[in-house]
Every structure is written in structure tokens, then in C-alpha cells.
Scaffold this active site. Structure first.
Site, PDB file in Angstrom:
ATOM      1  N   CYS A  89       0.834  -1.211   0.000  1.00 53.95           N
ATOM      2  CA  CYS A  89       0.000   0.000   0.000  1.00 53.95           C
ATOM      3  C   CYS A  89       0.871   1.265   0.000  1.00 53.95           C
ATOM      4  O   CYS A  89       1.566   1.518  -0.974  1.00 53.95           O
ATOM      5  CB  CYS A  89      -0.956  -0.053   1.186  1.00 53.95           C
ATOM      6  N   HIS A 121      -3.511  -6.176   1.584  1.00 51.80           N
ATOM      7  CA  HIS A 121      -3.229  -6.512   2.973  1.00 51.80           C
ATOM      8  C   HIS A 121      -4.249  -7.564   3.382  1.00 51.80           C
ATOM      9  O   HIS A 121      -4.858  -8.188   2.542  1.00 51.80           O
ATOM     10  CB  HIS A 121      -3.249  -5.255   3.848  1.00 51.80           C
ATOM     11  N   ARG A 140     -12.242   5.904  -2.915  1.00 54.44           N
ATOM     12  CA  ARG A 140     -11.450   4.848  -2.278  1.00 54.44           C
ATOM     13  C   ARG A 140     -11.833   3.522  -2.870  1.00 54.44           C
ATOM     14  O   ARG A 140     -13.011   3.222  -3.046  1.00 54.44           O
ATOM     15  CB  ARG A 140     -11.702   4.845  -0.767  1.00 54.44           C
TER      16      ARG A 140
END
Ligand SMILES: [Zn+2]
Lengths: 457, 252
Positions: free
Chosen positions: B93, B196, B127
């Protein structure tokens, strides 16, 4: 006319929804009413004689709100609150409609106590126009929903601009929360107890000064990023609180503490474990003391406090007990793990991990939680929920003996089987995420073991 | 035999269960009797990257990224050199973004990266959030698994330049730039990704791949690692894949 129509339609939907028990019906009527009349919250809440209070923050909203409502009720107020756990504005609208007359001209209540999700603050403050806003703490919680922690802090801080005469009550020990006190009418609460010291570096969500970015220096750390801190760069430091808790004594079953609320001093005990609940008590006491409630009423209500469902409420089933401890983020989870492993007895444990929207769809947070604490402190561990395998895997890497870990997916079956294996007289410690908790609650409600959603909590 | 891991900025960059990745590398070495040492590198620390077999950098909030960026830049040439000499790196990320050329924020400021990857990142206006399944690229041929599963949550869009290879192709999810085509980047033994979840516990074959490559840096003679019982790991992997296929991907 518009208000009448909105209240009427929503009232009808309350009874229909309750009749069929669709999801407790706690947000749907509000949703409908807000669609018909977007001003419904403002119109109805303005009829509350003593105005409204908003409680926001990551952890402790529900418990603190319930404590405040209990204290105010004992003090003679008629409280309107969104207790059923629907802390979006729809829940607020629903609770107002629920207490209002059919025409919406009268309201059966004189003060509003509303718990509000961090992300909804801008809208809620504008609509409710509260006389006080209480911010409990800010920890990582469902980042997938809210973006990042700094942004959440900004959303809350920005909401204050629509509340210029409002009293802002802030947790001084949380630097993210305390830094919101700049340029507003703020008062603070915090701990003052040199015996409380954090033992773990885990869940330090915010170590940097929100004003300048330098790393904060902690003189004392209570847990996570809460404590007594200062910024070596810009001078920002923990504000000295006028409401403090001290002489704190923690045990797995109960908590004792003394409070000083400005010049008043009281001693209280609650049947809830964990430092988190010290903060909840202190927050509730600070706010109600500010409202002018007598210190005797505050301490009596706190001593008699019964937790809301899933917030460390103990349920007895035959000769067995069950303690349900909602978990939703690493800091809260660590507190729960710490409080149940604080003595040497081996506990039977059930952990239920769901990843629905209300739980947070990202389960990575379990890797930031100290499941290692369960090592040598547990007998059998039952794991369930939609992401049961993820939780089991976390336990494997935490170094637990996996021959004592059993995966059962369905929430109800987990409870059934773990209670079955539990010896009489003992307590099963259940740690569910939000939607898993609701499932357990529905199961227990249908068996008559806990009261339904609407019968007060 | 020992694996030396350099964990960069574990305090400022520890979003979304990054510690789970370190824990997985450590445990999977220990279970095989391989020594493992984790050095935590903070801002201002001197570090000799020639000693690192495996470099890890996780994700952070914008503030965390801007705090560490200048220090990372100072260490940049050393890290690049180590990567060119075969050191393994895994960046996730925000860490992945800083291993590229630059990250341009929504306000238009450019945070310079260390250019391990010939890629850049620009802030997007939404997002990208959800479970992800990735079919690993050519680098993974010969592995008995080829799918990676994880969770993405980023607003930055990463654009790969020239012939930089992605980590893989997206089966489900948004990927590098939100188009749902490529995910992550690979240059030599440097791997960057948005996944993740934590990434490594549920993708044990990838964890082992990194461990083996890392060990080979000082022990060329090693051919493979002892097998472990990964039943639980693969159960979690399959459950996450199922969730990725059924759950709605959302963005806010
Ligand atoms: Zn500062």
C-alpha cells in the site's frame, strides 16, 4: 402538513415493522421520515425542552450514552435516545418519531441523548443542534468505512463549526481528541492515577502530534495512545482536566474509582471490568455534572448500572454463565483480552468474526490484536462466523495449541456447542463482532433469555 | 542459517495488520528451525542494507507517509543497490507507493519515492475497497499455487511505466489503478502490492517464496524449504476467495 405526513407515515412503519420484527425496526421509520421531510430531526428535536446531547468517538459510545441516560432519568429527565444501536441519523429520527405525538406537535421527552457515528457527525450536528458534544476517544475502527483516523478526527472537529455555543467535552488523555479543543468552548476529563501503566506497544494508533506532525512524548501511557503526553516541537500538551478519575482498582468482575468533578468528589463502583469502563464512567459523570445533576444521583446511578447487551453483560443459562464482549477494533479487542486474562484460571472462549458492512469488511485488524494473550489462559476455544478460518489462522500464528481450537461456522451453533462443553458454574467468554453479536442476541431473545430490542436495554 | 529482515518504520507505517506479515515470515522460519532476526528501522536510524535479506515496508496514513518519506529518500540509493544485488523486498500500500517514483496527493504535492519501481501514483477521487483475488504473473511459474488473496483499501492510483511487470492480473477487485486489470509490481526480487489482510498468512506459498529467495542471498546452495502443514492457511485462503467472489465491492 409535511411534518404531519412524515410522522404519520413513519409511525405506521414503526408498528408494522415491530409487528413483523424485521431487524428490530430501529432505523427504517427514520429513513422513511427523513425522505419525506428532511427537516424532521430539527423540527422534533427543537421541541425537547432541555435540548440534546451528542456522544461520538470510536469506543464506549453505547455504554456511555446508556450511563448518561440512566443518570438523567434518575435525575427526573424524560430522555429520548437512540438506544437500539442505530447511531446513524436515521436512528435519531426513529427515536424522535417513536416519542412524538401523531401530529408531531408534541414530544414525550425533554432531553435528547444521541450516540452518533463519527462519519455522520457533520450532518447530525447540523440537524440536532446539540447543547453539548462528548467525544470519547479515536481508535482505528473499520477503516474501510471511514478512510483513515486523521480524517475521522477532522470530520468531528469540522462539525464543531456548526455548534458555536455548544459545550465540547473531550477526553484529555487521547491526543487526537484533545487536539480538537482548539478554538472551541471545550472542557476535559482524564485519568490521574500513577498506578495505571500500559504494558504493550500494540495498538498505538496515533503517536504523532496532530498539529505539527512531531512524535509525541509520553510521560505516562494508560493504554494505546492514551496517557499524559506533550509535543516537543509545537508545545501542544495534554490539557489539564477538571474532571478526573483516580485511585482506580481493576478486577475481572468489577471496577472501583474515585472521581473529582470540578470541586465535587465521589467514589463509585461498577460491575464492569476494564480501563475502558473507567473512561465511560468518567465521561458520563463529567457530562451530567456539567448539566447540573447532583453528585449523589450520579454516583447512585453508576453504582446501579447494568451494561447494554454485548457490552460485558452477564447472562445466566441454567447453571452456566455467559459474558458477551463485543469486539470491533484492535484497541477494544486488546482491552477485552486483557480483562479476561487478568487472572490465572483457564477460560472457555468463543470468538466470532464476521465481515459484513457493520462489522467492517476488512478483517486485517485481528492481526493487530494481541491474541497472544490467550496463550496458557484458555481451555477450549470455539471459533465461528463468516471469517472463522481467518480467526483460527490468527490463533495458530499467536502460538496457541490448535488441538483445543474448534472451528464451527454458524454463530448459533458455536454458542450451543461451547455451552454444552462448559462445566456447570463456569462462564463462557464470547467475543463477537457486531453482526455476530446481533445473531446471538436474537437467538437468546427467541429463547426468552434476554429482553427484546424494544423493551429497554 | 539465518534470515535477516529489515522492517522499515514499523511505528509510522503499520496500517491494516502489517505486523501479520512479519509474524508469518518469522513463524514459518522458526517452524523449520531457521534462525530469523527482525531489525526495526526507524526514522534517523543508520542501517546497512547489505545485511538485509528481506526488506519490509507496510502501509501508513498520509501523515505517516510524509513523516517517513524524507528519511526513506536518504536510504533510497542503498535500498536500490541491495535490491539490484538480489535482496528481497515486500512493500504494501503506502510503502509500495513510496517505492515508486512519486506519489501526487489530492492537494497536488508530490511526495518523492525511491524509484525501485518504474511507476508513479496519483491520488484518485474515490477509495477502492474490497476483497481481491490476483492471478500471479510469470515470476510465479513453477509454484504450486498461483493465486493471491487479500484486501485492498486505497485511493491512490498506481501507473506502471515501460515494461515494469505487475505482481499479477486481477481476478476480482480494483487493482493498481482501479481498472481491475493489473495489481502490484515486480522488479527483480522486489514486490509491491496493495493487498493486505494480512497478505502473507493467507498466502503461505508467497511467504515461503520470499523466505527462500531471501535465504538464497547468502546461501545459494538451498534448493527448497521443508514442507509445513498449511491446511488452515489454505482454508482461510479459500474462504477469502469465496468472500471476494460473493461480496459486493464498494467504494466511497
Ligand atoms: Zn506538535
Amino acid at each position: 402538513m409535511r411534518k404531519f405526513l412524515a410522522v404519520l407515515k413513519a409511525k405506521t412503519s414503526v408498528s408494522i415493522i415491530r409487528l413483523f420484527k424485521v431487524g428490530g425496526g430501529s432505523t427504517f421509520p427514520g429513513l422513511l421520515a427523513e425522505k419525506i421531510d428532511p427537516q424532521i430531526i430539527t423540527k422534533l428535536s427543537s421541541k425537547l425542552k432541555y435540548g440534546s446531547i451528542i456522544i461520538t468517538g470510536t469506543n464506549g459510545k453505547t455504554t456511555t450514552s446508556k450511563m448518561i441516560s440512566d443518570i438523567l432519568t434518575k435525575a427526573g429527565y424524560e430522555v429520548v435516545s437512540n438506544r437500539a444501536g442505530s447511531n446513524m441519523t436515521r436512528g435519531v429520527a426513529s427515536s424522535l418519531i417513536e416519542k412524538s405525538s401523531w401530529m408531531g406537535t408534541k414530544i414525550d421527552g425533554d432531553i435528547g441523548v444521541f450516540e452518533i457515528d463519527e462519519a455522520t457527525m457533520a450532518y447530525a450536528v447540523k440537524k440536532i443542534k446539540p447543547k453539548a458534544i462528548l467525544v470519547t476517544n479515536l481508535f482505528r475502527d473499520q477503516l474501510d468505512r471511514y478512510g483513515e483516523l486523521d480524517k475521522t478526527a477532522k470530520i468531528i472537529k469540522d462539525s464543531f463549526s456548526d455548534a458555536n455555543k455548544t459545550q465540547i467535552i473531550l477526553n484529555a488523555d487521547d491526543p487526537l481528541v484533545a487536539s480538537m479543543g482548539q478554538d472551541v468552548n471545550a472542557s476535559y476529563y482524564g485519568l490521574d492515577d500513577s498506578n495505571i501503566v500500559a504494558t504493550s506497544e500494540a495498538a498505538m494508533d496515533s503517536k504523532d502530534c496532530l498539529r505539527c506532525g512531531a512524535e509525541l512524548v509520553f510521560k505516562q501511557r494508560y493504554f494505546g495512545h492514551s496517557g499524559i503526553y506533550s509535543c516537543p516541537n509545537c508545545g501542544f500538551a495534554r490539557p489539564k482536566p477538571k474532571n478526573i478519575a483516580f485511585n482506580i482498582s481493576l478486577s475481572p468482575e468489577a471496577t472501583f474509582m474515585q472521581l473529582r468533578l470540578h470541586s465535587d468528589a465521589i467514589g463509585v463502583s461498577i460491575n464492569l471490568p476494564g480501563l475502558f469502563n473507567v473512561y465511560n464512567v468518567l465521561a458520563a459523570a463529567s457530562l451530567t455534572h456539567w448539566l447540573g445533576v447532583d453528585k449523589k444521583i450520579i454516583s447512585e446511578s453508576i453504582n446501579a448500572f447494568q451494561a447494554a447487551f454485548g457490552r460485558m453483560e452477564k447472562i445466566t443459562i441454567g447453571k452456566k454463565h455467559m459474558l458477551i464482549l463485543l469486539v470491533k477494533n484492535p484497541t477494544g479487542f486488546n482491552q477485552v483480552l486483557r480483562s479476561i486474562t487478568s487472572d490465572d484460571t483457564k477460560k472457555t472462549v468463543a470468538i466470532l468474526l464476521n465481515d459484513n458492512f457493520a462489522d467492517g469488511t476488512d478483517v486485517s485488524w485481528i492481526w493487530d490484536s494481541e491474541l497472544e494473550l490467550l496463550k496458557n489462559r484458555t481451555g477450549r476455544i470455539f471459533v465461528g462466523g463468516i471469517r472463522a478460518q481467518d480467526m483460527a489462522l490468527r490463533l495458530k500464528y499467536a502460538g496457541l495449541n490448535m488441538s483445543f481450537v474448534k472451528i464451527i461456522k454458524e454463530e448459533e451453533k458455536v454458542i450451543d456447542e461451547s455451552l454444552d462443553s462448559l462445566p456447570d458454574g463456569q462462564t463462557l467468554y464470547v467475543m463477537p463482532t457486531y453482526t455476530a453479536m446481533l445473531k446471538i442476541r436474537n437467538m437468546l431473545t427467541s429463547q426468552g433469555l434476554v429482553k427484546g430490542f424494544w423493551e429497554g436495554q | 542459517m539465518k534470515l535477516t529482515i529489515f522492517h522499515l518504520y514499523p511505528e509510522a507505517m503499520n496500517l491494516y495488520g502489517d505486523l501479520g506479515n512479519i509474524l508469518t515470515l518469522v513463524k514459518r522460519c522458526q517452524w523449520r528451525g531457521i534462525d530469523v532476526e527482525v531489525s526495526n528501522i526507524k526514522v534517523g536510524d543508520k542501517a546497512d542494507f547489505n545485511q538485509a535479506d528481506l526488506i519490509f515496508l507496510g502501509g501508513g496514513q498520509d501523515r505517516g507517509q510524509s513523516i517517513i518519506a524524507p528519511d526513506l529518500l536518504r536510504k533510497g540509493s542503498q535500498i536500490k543497490e541491495a535490491v539490484d544485488n538480489g535482496a528481497v523486498s515486500l512493500t504494501i500500500c503506502g510503502g509500495y507507493q513510496l517505492f515508486g517514483k512519486y506519489f501526487r496527493t489530492a492537494e497536488g504535492t508530490e511526495i518523492k519515492g525511491i524509484e525501485v519501481f518504474d511507476a508513479y501514483t496519483v491520488a484518485g477521487n474515490r477509495r477502492l475497497i474490497g476483497n481481491v483475488i490476483v492471478e500471479a504473473g510469470n515470476w510465479a511459474s513453477g509454484q504450486n499455487q498461483e493465486k493471491l488473496v487479500g484486501f485492498e483499501n486505497h485511493s491512490g492510483k498506481t501507473i506502471l511505466l515501460n515494461d515494469l511487470s505487475p505482481l499479477g492480473t486481477v481476478v476480482k477487485g480494483f487493482g493498481n489503478d482501479g481498472e481491475g486489470k493489473t495489481e502490484g509490481a515486480v522488479y527483480k526480487n522486489a514486490f509491491g502490492t496493495y493487498l493486505h489482510g494480512s497478505l502473507l498468512p493467507k498466502n503461505p506459498w508467497f511467504a515461503d517464496y520470499l523466505i527462500l529467495k531471501g535465504l538464497k542471498r547468502k546461501h545459494l546452495e538451498i534448493e527448497g524449504l521443508d514442507e509445513l502443514d498449511d491446511t488452515l492457511e489454505m482454508d482461510a485462503n479459500v474462504a477469502a476467495q469465496k468472500r471476494a467472489m460473493t461480496a459486493k465491492t464498494t467504494y466511497i
